[in-house]
Design a protein around this motif. Structure first.
Motif, short mmCIF file in Angstrom:
data_model
loop_
_atom_site.label_atom_id
_atom_site.label_comp_id
_atom_site.label_asym_id
_atom_site.label_seq_id
_atom_site.Cartn_x
_atom_site.Cartn_y
_atom_site.Cartn_z
N PHE A 82 36.27 44.12 25.38
CA PHE A 82 36.02 43.17 24.30
C PHE A 82 37.06 42.04 24.27
CE2 PHE A 82 39.04 46.15 22.50
CZ PHE A 82 39.81 45.41 21.62
N GLU A 83 38.19 42.23 24.93
CA GLU A 83 39.24 41.21 24.98
C GLU A 83 39.05 40.23 26.14
OE1 GLU A 83 43.36 42.23 24.41
OE2 GLU A 83 42.81 44.29 23.88
N TYR A 84 38.04 40.45 26.96
CA TYR A 84 37.88 39.66 28.18
C TYR A 84 36.63 38.79 28.12
CZ TYR A 84 41.42 43.03 29.74
OH TYR A 84 42.54 43.79 29.86
N MET A 85 36.36 38.06 29.22
CA MET A 85 35.31 37.03 29.21
C MET A 85 34.16 37.34 30.15
SD MET A 85 37.39 33.47 28.81
CE MET A 85 38.53 33.20 27.44
N GLY A 86 33.86 38.62 30.33
CA GLY A 86 32.64 38.99 31.02
C GLY A 86 32.79 39.32 32.48
N GLU A 87 31.64 39.45 33.15
CA GLU A 87 31.60 39.98 34.52
C GLU A 87 31.61 38.90 35.59
OE1 GLU A 87 27.91 42.13 34.31
OE2 GLU A 87 26.75 40.52 35.22
N ASP A 88 31.46 37.64 35.21
CA ASP A 88 31.33 36.61 36.24
C ASP A 88 32.59 35.76 36.34
OD1 ASP A 88 29.47 35.05 38.09
OD2 ASP A 88 30.30 33.50 36.81
N PRO A 97 27.38 37.51 28.57
CA PRO A 97 28.36 37.27 29.64
C PRO A 97 28.50 38.47 30.59
CG PRO A 97 29.50 37.89 27.65
CD PRO A 97 28.02 37.88 27.31
N PHE A 98 27.71 39.51 30.34
CA PHE A 98 27.66 40.65 31.26
C PHE A 98 26.30 41.33 31.12
CE2 PHE A 98 30.12 41.97 27.47
CZ PHE A 98 29.27 42.91 26.94
N SER A 99 25.96 42.11 32.13
CA SER A 99 24.68 42.81 32.18
C SER A 99 24.71 44.07 31.32
CB SER A 99 24.35 43.20 33.62
OG SER A 99 24.50 42.10 34.50
N PHE A 100 23.54 44.43 30.79
CA PHE A 100 23.36 45.70 30.10
C PHE A 100 22.54 46.61 31.02
CE2 PHE A 100 24.10 45.48 25.32
CZ PHE A 100 24.95 44.38 25.38
N PRO A 101 23.17 47.55 31.73
CA PRO A 101 22.40 48.46 32.58
C PRO A 101 21.50 49.37 31.74
CG PRO A 101 24.76 48.53 33.09
CD PRO A 101 24.62 47.80 31.80
N VAL A 102 20.39 49.80 32.32
CA VAL A 102 19.53 50.76 31.63
C VAL A 102 20.29 52.07 31.43
CG1 VAL A 102 17.39 52.11 31.76
CG2 VAL A 102 17.43 49.73 32.56
N LYS A 103 20.87 52.55 32.51
CA LYS A 103 21.69 53.75 32.45
C LYS A 103 22.99 53.49 33.20
CE LYS A 103 19.27 55.93 36.37
NZ LYS A 103 18.40 54.78 36.65
#
Length: 738
Positions: free
Chosen positions: A154-160, A562-568
């Motif tokens: 939550f303190e960061y800016m995502g996966e990219d 800013p990031f993906s939500f995986p199914v699982k």
């Protein structure tokens, strides 16, 4: 005798003559900083230089009192200025005037996809830090979102890396306009909290340079950050806070960083490495950075008396201390000794407006479907259609600025979602807590009595039967083993029995709007049954007002993930392998997904995400026209321009984020299916059309060739994808690099 009298008179005259004072150059801020640094350094004793290099209290380091050079004061960030801490204890100092503005968590800022929001954020938090007489604000954070279990995402800016690189720069620049140093953290590879103090991260040079370093590089080369915080973990078996490759070679040589490297609190482990490997200021040693205290004094730090001794006996070259002291002096002259820096401001209406606007821009509408085929979508809420609106969930009333570790804030104002919804809809609002999570603590979680759990659930279900609409406000919080420093999440699903509660409520009333408060993706076993879902993040002081404004339609949602939500969980690249990939074996871990982080993994491996990177809906609709390329070929020095007309085809004014991805059709190394290279957020009135232009350069086509240690682009065909998310692609174009 006469000669002696004349000589004596001459001496008296000389001694009584006024001596013209010479102001030291280092005190004259009209002089160039480098001249001031050199002058001050030449006047300092060895002991004074060494004293600059380590803490003198929990959050300050020494100046040079003899020369009138003040100490440096630091404060935790990056979402607000932390309450005052005691001189030699982690306890609160008990001040009455240190209640700050809480700004949205950086995941929310990243979700705005808007550099202007980042500038507003940096200006406001910089003003608050300056008003509190802080010289260094410990943030922003740009570590890459590798796994949804990381407690500190939550303190960061995502996966990219590109998105983080663009968003971090205005934050830094605006903070530092206040004469406060930004301290970008945690450099590098601090992508989990579990075993963070010693885990050794193994990854390819490609992954390091393509995924995990770009945001730090942008912070230095474009943001001009004045300080960087080292990470707790190890890289190549050396702690990152004194890692020769990361600090000396890459940061200070390759990127020409002229600021200070500061340890994370307790991140130093060795005098020799600290002396030689690029560390400048040592903070928090002999603690774990959180709670434990020590009988050691600040003069026992690795860069204190042990370092001084090594300098005197020749173990360490004098050039090391001169470099460290010069960097620290440079930061002092840029901050506390800058007479022209503004005074700052604290908890002002302008700051609350900034916090609310950023939150509104970052809230993401994930889903908005009708309950039945003939019914309208549930959002925005039309209050005239409902007599009784039930708000369920502990996060409707819980303070989400407390807990979480060093980012915990003591706030002057925090509007809860329930308060804001009651103010907006009056007595139509009823409330049921639904579940209980316990206190926000670092080291334990409370066991909630079964009878309490059952009572809260039954109350929510009974009230849901009578309600016309349900607004469920739940998700995670800042408790230990959730979105919290020093530990990772244990499960991907919602905690505290929420998944079961949601299922039970839906069984009696399907008219549910879900508002998820979290800094992480979560599993959604109920996703097909819930008609409307909003990702609300941790929005700060104006949380309730921002959420109510989006739910009601006063604000049209425009945030993008800013990031993906995986199914699982195993759909995430870090979790697709054995335990050595995550969480490691407690000694080391191997990033087996390599460069395929986040959407790069989902798209390349053809594993659909539940909600993809860049996804976010609106209460209006946008049509993408035909995209065009200015040329079909590009040489190594050329550029190609892309133009896309975008039209608001709905009935509401709204904002859309147009995203440009590039894929290399054929390459000698593995490359992702596509990578984000440009984006633009535009505002459109109903019926309005704007042309969005992007310029593609050869740098957008390069990968890091670890066999040669350089960036390169191979000739061939490249595809350009224009979309509203990483999977919602509206146009595909191509050109050839010659």
């Amino acid at each position: 005798m006469k000669t002696r009298i004349i000589t004596l008179l001459a001496l008296v005259t000389f001694l009584s003559a006024p001596i013209k004072a010479q102001t030291p150059i280092y005190l004259d801020d009209s002089q160039p900083i480098e001249a001031r640094v050199k002058d001050a350094l030449n006047r300092m004793t060895l002991e004074e230089k060494v004293a600059l290099c380590h803490a003198q209290s929990k959050f300050s380091s020494a100046g040079v009192p003899r020369l009138g050079i003040p100490e440096l004061w630091m404060s935790d960030g990056p979402h607000g200025v932390r309450q005052e801490i005691q001189w030699n204890s982690w306890g609160s100092a008990g001040w009455a005037n240190d209640s700050c503005t809480a700004f949205p968590a950086l995941t929310c800022l990243a979700a705005t996809w808007d550099p202007e929001m980042s500038a507003i954020y940096g200006k406001a938090i910089g003003e608050e830090a300056r008003y509190r007489k802080k010289d260094v604000i410990l943030g922003p954070g740009v570590n890459i979102y590798r796994t949804p279990l990381n407690g500190r995402n939550f303190e960061y800016m995502g996966e990219d890396p590109y998105l983080a690189s663009i968003m971090v720069v205005p934050y830094i620049q605006e903070v530092q306009k206040n004469g406060v140093a930004a301290c970008v953290k945690h450099y590098a590879l601090n992508n989990q909290e579990l075993w963070r103090g010693h885990i050794n991260v193994e990854l390819s040079d490609r992954a390091l340079h393509e995924i995990y370093l770009p945001a730090f590089k942008a912070s230095v080369l474009k943001g001009g950050t004045w300080s960087i915080m080292g990470a707790y973990n190890k890289y190549k078996d050396v702690h990152c806070c004194h890692n020769d490759l990361l600090l000396n070679k890459i940061l200070k040589e390759d990127w020409a960083f002229d600021g200070c490297v500061i340890t994370d609190w307790g991140g130093a482990h060795n005098t020799r490495e600290a002396a030689l490997n690029g560390l400048d200021i040592e903070m928090g040693s002999y603690t774990n950075g959180l709670t434990s205290e020590s009988e050691f004094t600040y003069n026992d730090y690795y860069l204190a008396h042990p370092y001084l001794k090594g300098l005197k006996d020749g173990t360490f070259p004098m050039s090391t201390i001169d470099d460290k002291a010069s960097r620290i002096l440079r930061m002092i002259f840029r901050t506390v000794m800058d007479r022209n820096r503004p005074w700052g401001a604290f908890t002002s209406e302008a700051h609350y407006d900034a916090a609310r606007t950023i939150a509104e821009e970052g809230i993401v509408l994930l889903k908005n479907a009708p309950v039945t085929k003939k019914a309208p979508a549930l959002l925005p809420i039309d209050a005239s259609q409902y007599n009784k609106i039930l708000v369920v969930g502990e996060n409707a009333t819980r303070s989400l600025t407390k807990g979480g570790g060093s980012s915990e804030l003591k706030v002057k104002k925090e509007v809860s979602p329930l308060e804001a919804l009651q103010a907006m809809y009056g007595d139509k609002i009823i409330h049921a807590q639904g579940y209980e999570s316990g206190r926000p603590m670092y080291s334990n979680t409370d066991k909630i009595p079964a009878e309490v759990v059952e009572s809260l659930r039954n109350e929510a279900i009974e009230k849901a039967k009578e309600a016309d609409l349900i607004i469920y406000i739940g998700g995670l919080n800042k408790n230990h083993l959730q979105d919290c420093e020093a530990a990772d999440r244990i499960t991907y699903g919602l905690p505290f029995g929420q998944d079961e509660l949601i299922k039970d409520i839906l069984s009696v009333n399907p008219n549910m709007v879900m508002v998820l408060m979290s800094g992480n993706a979560v599993e959604m076993p109920w996703v097909k049954q819930v008609p409307a879902i909003i990702q609300g993040w941790y929005p700060g002081s104006e949380a309730g007002n921002a959420i109510a404004n989006v739910l009601s339609g006063k604000v049209n949602p425009s945030g993008k993930l800013p990031f993906s939500f995986p199914v699982k969980l195993t759909d995430n690249g870090a979790h697709a392998f054995d335990a050595l990939s995550y969480p490691g074996d407690s000694i080391k871990q191997v990033y087996k997904e390599d460069i395929l982080v986040g959407y790069r993994w989902h798209d390349t491996k053809k594993i659909p995400a539940l909600y993809p990177f860049g996804h976010g809906l609106s209460y209006t609709t946008f049509a993408y026209g035909k995209a065009t390329l200015s040329a079909k070929t590009m040489d190594s020095n050329g550029k190609v321009e892309v133009v896309i007309p975008v039209t608001n085809t709905g009935t509401r004014e709204g904002k859309e984020v147009i995203q440009l991805y590039i894929g290399d059709e054929k390459c000698s190394v593995i490359r992702p299916a596509k990578e984000l290279k440009h984006f633009s957020k535009i505002s459109l009135k109903p019926g309005e059309t704007k042309e969005v232009k992007f310029t593609i350069s050869v740098d957008d086509l390069k990968f890091y060739d670890d066999s040669r240690g350089e960036w390169t682009a191979e000739p061939g065909k490249f595809n350009v994808y224009i979309g509203a998310s990483s999977t919602d692609i509206r146009s595909i174009l191509s050109f050839v690099l010659q």
